[in-house]
Design a protein around this motif. Structure first.
Motif, short mmCIF file in Angstrom:
data_model
loop_
_atom_site.label_atom_id
_atom_site.label_comp_id
_atom_site.label_asym_id
_atom_site.label_seq_id
_atom_site.Cartn_x
_atom_site.Cartn_y
_atom_site.Cartn_z
N HIS A 13 6.96 1.21 -8.05
CA HIS A 13 6.03 0.72 -6.96
C HIS A 13 6.25 1.35 -6.05
O HIS A 13 7.11 1.87 -5.43
CB HIS A 13 6.60 -0.75 -6.57
N TYR A 64 -0.57 -12.60 1.55
CA TYR A 64 -1.05 -11.31 1.76
C TYR A 64 -2.42 -11.26 2.34
O TYR A 64 -2.68 -10.57 3.27
CB TYR A 64 -0.73 -10.22 0.38
N ARG A 91 -2.05 -12.27 6.12
CA ARG A 91 -1.22 -11.37 6.80
C ARG A 91 -1.97 -10.21 7.00
O ARG A 91 -2.21 -9.66 8.32
CB ARG A 91 0.01 -10.76 5.94
N LEU A 102 8.94 -9.63 5.10
CA LEU A 102 7.34 -9.82 4.62
C LEU A 102 7.08 -8.82 3.60
O LEU A 102 6.52 -9.33 2.39
CB LEU A 102 6.48 -10.25 5.60
N ILE A 103 7.28 -7.71 3.90
CA ILE A 103 6.87 -6.65 2.91
C ILE A 103 7.92 -6.61 1.99
O ILE A 103 7.35 -6.65 0.62
CB ILE A 103 6.88 -5.31 3.48
N SER A 155 7.28 -9.67 -0.49
CA SER A 155 6.06 -9.54 -1.04
C SER A 155 5.96 -8.68 -2.32
O SER A 155 5.46 -9.25 -3.45
CB SER A 155 4.93 -9.11 -0.16
N ILE A 156 6.57 -7.49 -2.16
CA ILE A 156 6.61 -6.67 -3.23
C ILE A 156 7.25 -7.22 -4.42
O ILE A 156 7.30 -7.19 -5.61
CB ILE A 156 7.05 -5.11 -2.63
N LYS A 191 6.48 -9.94 -6.68
CA LYS A 191 5.63 -9.84 -7.86
C LYS A 191 6.27 -8.74 -8.90
O LYS A 191 6.22 -8.93 -10.09
CB LYS A 191 4.36 -8.78 -7.30
N PHE A 213 2.79 2.33 5.77
CA PHE A 213 2.87 0.72 6.52
C PHE A 213 4.09 0.66 7.43
O PHE A 213 3.51 0.10 8.68
CB PHE A 213 3.29 -0.24 5.45
#
Ligand code: URA
Length: 426
Positions: A91, A167, A170, A181-182, A185-186, A189, A209
């Protein structure tokens, strides 16, 4: 709704700098996913998280709550020739000209490892007409992994649906740039996807980012520990995203560059990063002594790419879309290129039509920017620095304006060029 927990009390807890409890996190993530917490309430909580941060325990709970909002996938039953197929995914936190997934997945799969590359919607469609079918069923995905080894497709709607909803919120509330949060989020998943091993490409620099290196490092460390604690063998490379990756940013222009890499050529930074990530992935999958550079040179990665495109209903020999309009931006002075600002190039590609400005808008497959020089190269005044590609030439002026100061050209050659891989974490 719980008698004790309600949206305003959860917001107030974080606003006042206290830790959210596990029941508060479970309740708010679940209630927002079901529509029982309003978007304005969740926006307020997200902003409080951005400003106040989260402890490691809160990040763990937030990640688990997002995983539990959907179903987990399971690739442990994959077999080839009776033997268990190891799975490994990659990722990237995203950047300008980051087309690495396209050559990387077939390179790694060519060594007998399964690469389930479940991408977000936007990414899933990178590749335009080549990527004919991005929506595969789980059974189709399993069959393709057993037969071909690599699949690049969109994540199903049931994979961490809380993250999908969060997402989108955001994105329009200025709450993307936050390590907790990042990371959650990643990793929600990736853990829900059920891969056995994971390699993270965490970008640093203007096109990332989180441009700041200390924050990017913190993000990498947080994600690696979330993965390891969930039983996924996880490592991260910290990589440069101050200049765009390769010489292209857009859709078809990036696919063309990926094909050059698969054919054994391509820009050296794209090749170097593909090989570095492939080595990490193969190590994590337990394949020792593999030579990813040889798989690019001898055509075995290209064979896997063609099989992957064919299995997903595409024609690997289909011509790529070409923009009907192009325009050159030339160098204003002679000298050495010291920097090409990744963010400016990304914005210019977007202004030319390569990205969306509204949800659901169609992207132009042929739009983008082709660069003619990289940091360290010598360039003469008047020679092309960028070529702009679009279907809509009225977009040229805005893209040219954005690129006005994108390149720094100085008389002396730079003393050092930033390496592509800055560090390894894990
Ligand atoms: N990619 C994600 O999936 N989530 C983020 O928050 C940022 C990048």
């Amino acid at each position: 709704m719980s008698d004790l927990i309600h949206a305003t009390s959860v917001i107030a807890t974080k606003r006042d700098g206290a830790e959210l409890t596990t029941p508060q996190i479970d309740w708010v993530v679940d209630a927002y996913t079901r529509g029982d917490v309003a978007p304005e309430q969740m926006s307020s909580l997200l902003m409080a998280i951005v400003l106040r941060g989260m402890t490691r325990r809160e990040i763990d709970d937030w990640t688990r709550a997002m995983i539990d909002s959907g179903t987990r996938m399971d690739f442990s039953g994959l077999r080839r020739g009776g033997a268990v197929l190891p799975t490994v995914d990659k990722h990237s936190t995203g950047g300008v000209g980051d087309k690495i997934t396209l050559p990387l997945a077939p390179v790694v799969a060519s060594f007998g490892v399964a690469v389930p590359q479940l991408s977000g919607r936007g990414l899933g469609h990178t590749g335009g007409t080549l990527d004919k079918r991005a929506d595969l069923t789980t059974a189709e995905m399993h069959a393709q992994l057993e037969n071909v080894g690599a699949v690049i497709c969109a994540a199903g709607a049931d994979l961490a649906p809380a993250d999908r909803k969060l997402y989108a919120l955001r994105d329009v509330t200025g709450t993307v740039e936050s390590v907790p949060l990042i990371a959650s989020s990643i990793m929600s998943k990736k853990i829900a996807e059920g891969t056995g091993a994971l390699v993270l490409d965490v970008k640093v620099g203007s096109g990332a980012f989180l441009p700041d290196e200390a924050l990017a490092r913190q993000l990498a460390q947080t994600m690696v520990s979330l993965g390891v604690d969930a039983g996924v063998r996880t490592t991260a490379l910290l990589t440069d995203m101050d200049s765009p990756l390769g010489l292209t940013a857009g859709n078809a222009v990036e696919v063309a560059e990926s094909l050059e890499v698969l054919a054994g050529g391509g820009p050296s930074d794209v090749v170097e990063l593909t090989i570095a990530l492939a080595r990490e992935m193969l190590d994590a999958a337990g394949v020792l002594d593999a030579d990813p550079a040889a798989a690019l040179a001898d055509g075995s990665a290209m064979d896997t790419w063609r099989a992957m495109i064919t299995a997903q209903g595409g024609d690997p020999d289909a011509p790529l879309p070409r923009a009907p309009h192009t325009d050159d931006v030339t160098a204003q002075t002679s000298g050495y290129v010291h920097r090409i600002d990744a963010r400016a190039v990304g914005d210019a590609a977007w202004l030319l039509g390569a990205g969306r400005s509204r949800p659901g808008e169609a992207v132009q497959a042929s739009a983008g920017v082709v660069m003619h020089a990289k940091p360290g190269d010598r360039i003469s005044a008047g020679s092309p620095l960028f070529t702009l590609h679009t279907q809509t030439p009225e977009r040229f002026d805005a893209a040219r304006a954005r690129l006005d100061e994108a390149a720094v050209i100085l008389p002396d050659s730079p003393s050092a060029i930033r390496p592509i891989v800055l560090d390894r974490i894990g």
